[in-house]
Design an enzyme around this catalytic site. Sequence first.
Site, PDB file in Angstrom:
ATOM      1  N   ARG A   1      51.189 -81.981  33.110  1.00  0.00           N
ATOM      2  CA  ARG A   1      50.112 -82.475  32.565  1.00  0.00           C
ATOM      3  C   ARG A   1      48.770 -82.161  32.974  1.00  0.00           C
ATOM      4  O   ARG A   1      48.804 -81.936  34.200  1.00  0.00           O
ATOM      5  CB  ARG A   1      50.124 -83.885  32.287  1.00  0.00           C
TER       6      ARG A   1
ATOM      7  N   SER B   1      38.570 -85.614  44.872  1.00  0.00           N
ATOM      8  CA  SER B   1      37.705 -85.881  43.787  1.00  0.00           C
ATOM      9  C   SER B   1      36.225 -86.034  44.060  1.00  0.00           C
ATOM     10  O   SER B   1      36.214 -86.532  45.286  1.00  0.00           O
ATOM     11  CB  SER B   1      38.315 -87.285  43.165  1.00  0.00           C
TER      12      SER B   1
ATOM     13  N   TYR C   1      41.131 -95.756  44.774  1.00  0.00           N
ATOM     14  CA  TYR C   1      41.257 -94.204  44.403  1.00  0.00           C
ATOM     15  C   TYR C   1      40.149 -93.409  45.197  1.00  0.00           C
ATOM     16  O   TYR C   1      40.728 -92.363  45.893  1.00  0.00           O
ATOM     17  CB  TYR C   1      40.771 -94.044  42.808  1.00  0.00           C
TER      18      TYR C   1
HETATM   19  P1  NDP Z   1      47.179 -86.753  34.821  1.00  0.00           P
HETATM   20  O1  NDP Z   1      47.471 -88.266  34.670  1.00  0.00           O
HETATM   21  O2  NDP Z   1      46.708 -86.195  33.416  1.00  0.00           O
HETATM   22  O3  NDP Z   1      48.472 -85.973  35.167  1.00  0.00           O
HETATM   23  C1  NDP Z   1      49.121 -86.477  36.439  1.00  0.00           C
HETATM   24  C2  NDP Z   1      50.229 -85.726  37.132  1.00  0.00           C
HETATM   25  O4  NDP Z   1      50.652 -86.117  38.173  1.00  0.00           O
HETATM   26  C3  NDP Z   1      51.360 -85.414  36.056  1.00  0.00           C
HETATM   27  O5  NDP Z   1      51.864 -84.225  36.119  1.00  0.00           O
HETATM   28  C4  NDP Z   1      52.396 -86.504  36.678  1.00  0.00           C
HETATM   29  O6  NDP Z   1      53.778 -86.284  36.474  1.00  0.00           O
HETATM   30  C5  NDP Z   1      52.091 -86.317  38.005  1.00  0.00           C
HETATM   31  N1  NDP Z   1      52.450 -87.656  38.814  1.00  0.00           N
HETATM   32  C6  NDP Z   1      51.933 -88.930  38.796  1.00  0.00           C
HETATM   33  N2  NDP Z   1      52.389 -89.580  39.640  1.00  0.00           N
HETATM   34  C7  NDP Z   1      53.297 -89.030  40.279  1.00  0.00           C
HETATM   35  C8  NDP Z   1      54.170 -89.244  41.292  1.00  0.00           C
HETATM   36  N3  NDP Z   1      54.504 -90.377  42.031  1.00  0.00           N
HETATM   37  N4  NDP Z   1      54.834 -88.076  41.978  1.00  0.00           N
HETATM   38  C9  NDP Z   1      54.884 -87.107  41.513  1.00  0.00           C
HETATM   39  N5  NDP Z   1      53.885 -86.382  40.480  1.00  0.00           N
HETATM   40  C10 NDP Z   1      53.132 -87.547  39.860  1.00  0.00           C
HETATM   41  O7  NDP Z   1      46.090 -86.558  35.818  1.00  0.00           O
HETATM   42  P2  NDP Z   1      44.951 -85.120  35.916  1.00  0.00           P
HETATM   43  O8  NDP Z   1      45.480 -83.959  35.590  1.00  0.00           O
HETATM   44  O9  NDP Z   1      43.733 -85.997  35.406  1.00  0.00           O
HETATM   45  O10 NDP Z   1      44.829 -85.260  37.417  1.00  0.00           O
HETATM   46  C11 NDP Z   1      45.193 -84.235  38.525  1.00  0.00           C
HETATM   47  C12 NDP Z   1      44.611 -84.608  39.689  1.00  0.00           C
HETATM   48  O11 NDP Z   1      43.234 -84.345  39.614  1.00  0.00           O
HETATM   49  C13 NDP Z   1      44.844 -85.882  40.430  1.00  0.00           C
HETATM   50  O12 NDP Z   1      45.045 -85.759  41.716  1.00  0.00           O
HETATM   51  C14 NDP Z   1      43.518 -86.523  40.002  1.00  0.00           C
HETATM   52  O13 NDP Z   1      43.077 -87.607  40.956  1.00  0.00           O
HETATM   53  C15 NDP Z   1      42.657 -85.304  40.201  1.00  0.00           C
HETATM   54  N6  NDP Z   1      41.453 -85.744  39.595  1.00  0.00           N
HETATM   55  C16 NDP Z   1      41.205 -85.865  38.098  1.00  0.00           C
HETATM   56  C17 NDP Z   1      40.127 -85.945  37.621  1.00  0.00           C
HETATM   57  C18 NDP Z   1      39.993 -86.035  36.043  1.00  0.00           C
HETATM   58  O14 NDP Z   1      38.890 -86.313  35.730  1.00  0.00           O
HETATM   59  N7  NDP Z   1      40.921 -85.929  35.428  1.00  0.00           N
HETATM   60  C19 NDP Z   1      38.735 -85.985  38.373  1.00  0.00           C
HETATM   61  C20 NDP Z   1      38.969 -86.013  39.850  1.00  0.00           C
HETATM   62  C21 NDP Z   1      40.290 -85.673  40.377  1.00  0.00           C
HETATM   63  P3  NDP Z   1      54.395 -86.792  34.761  1.00  0.00           P
HETATM   64  O15 NDP Z   1      53.680 -85.882  33.956  1.00  0.00           O
HETATM   65  O16 NDP Z   1      55.937 -86.530  34.924  1.00  0.00           O
HETATM   66  O17 NDP Z   1      54.111 -88.339  34.894  1.00  0.00           O
END
Ligand code: NDP
Length: 251
Positions: free
Chosen positions: A20, A145, A158
């Site tokens: 995602r 981030s 976080y």
């Molecule tokens: P999403 O919540 O949209 O997606 C998270 C993803 O991480 C999914 O693929 C999910 O898998 C996976 N995931 C969650 N928990 C685990 C776990 N315990 N083990 C393995 N995989 C896991 O997040 P974003 O795309 O928004 O964020 C991606 C990265 O970017 C993160 O590290 C976030 O901190 C960072 N980030 C995001 C920002 C934003 O504005 N969106 C800003 C700054 C940083 P599944 O689909 O199976 O649940």
Amino acid sequence: MSNQLLNLTGKKFFVTGGSRGIGAGIVKTLADLGAQVAFSYSSNEAKAQEVLKSLKGNGHFCVQMDVSNAASVESACGQVLQTWPDIDGVVNNAGITKDQLLLRMKADDFQQVIQTNLVGVFHVTKAFTKPMLKASKGCFVNISSVIGSVGNPGQSNYAASKGGLDAFTKSMALELASRGIRANCIAPGYIKSDMTDALNEAQLKSLTEKIPLGRPGEPAEIATSVAFLLSDAASYITGQTLHVNGGMYLS
Ligand code: NDP
């Protein structure tokens, strides 16, 4: 310098949390640029299969992995390494939030975010470092981030995990540089994804007001920077945090 340096054809990468949001954007961009991509999901197998089906090219695959669980990481990374012992790079993208003001935050919620966003990266990095050292090649891009640099009310867990990730990556870079392995962070700002869709309208408005470019970013705008750092065009860049946040870091 030749534009061929940006070409990822034939390279093999592993992306955590590719089912995602930003991770899915990274997986698609790397495949579009000719790479073979393996990616992990945690619980959302259906979304992971959708991403897999949408990819250009052949040889891509996905694995289930919980980054917060060492045994799960060992097994999933083992599968990836069995298929690609000569892997070119790893993107540590998987992450979670569990927001709450400090005084109301439960210790479990603090710990779970650190366990996933920071200890999880440690587990995955360790799994890939040994074969990369043996091959004297490899590259890591860790998704931190802007919050890790500037902090945010309600996100102490976080912010600590992401600030820790920036520092972890600098140490990784220093330890691995002599074998030609690079490690960098990308620090996104507010990017449209399920993670930010969970915020309320007032929070999203206040976030957008802090962005000099005046809009949230798209996963693809993080993905192109990841592709650059993984490519040979970034061959002299290591130990850095690249801020990709519409100028939010400055405001
Ligand atoms: P999403 O919540 O949209 O997606 C998270 C993803 O991480 C999914 O693929 C999910 O898998 C996976 N995931 C969650 N928990 C685990 C776990 N315990 N083990 C393995 N995989 C896991 O997040 P974003 O795309 O928004 O964020 C991606 C990265 O970017 C993160 O590290 C976030 O901190 C960072 N980030 C995001 C920002 C934003 O504005 N969106 C800003 C700054 C940083 P599944 O689909 O199976 O649940």
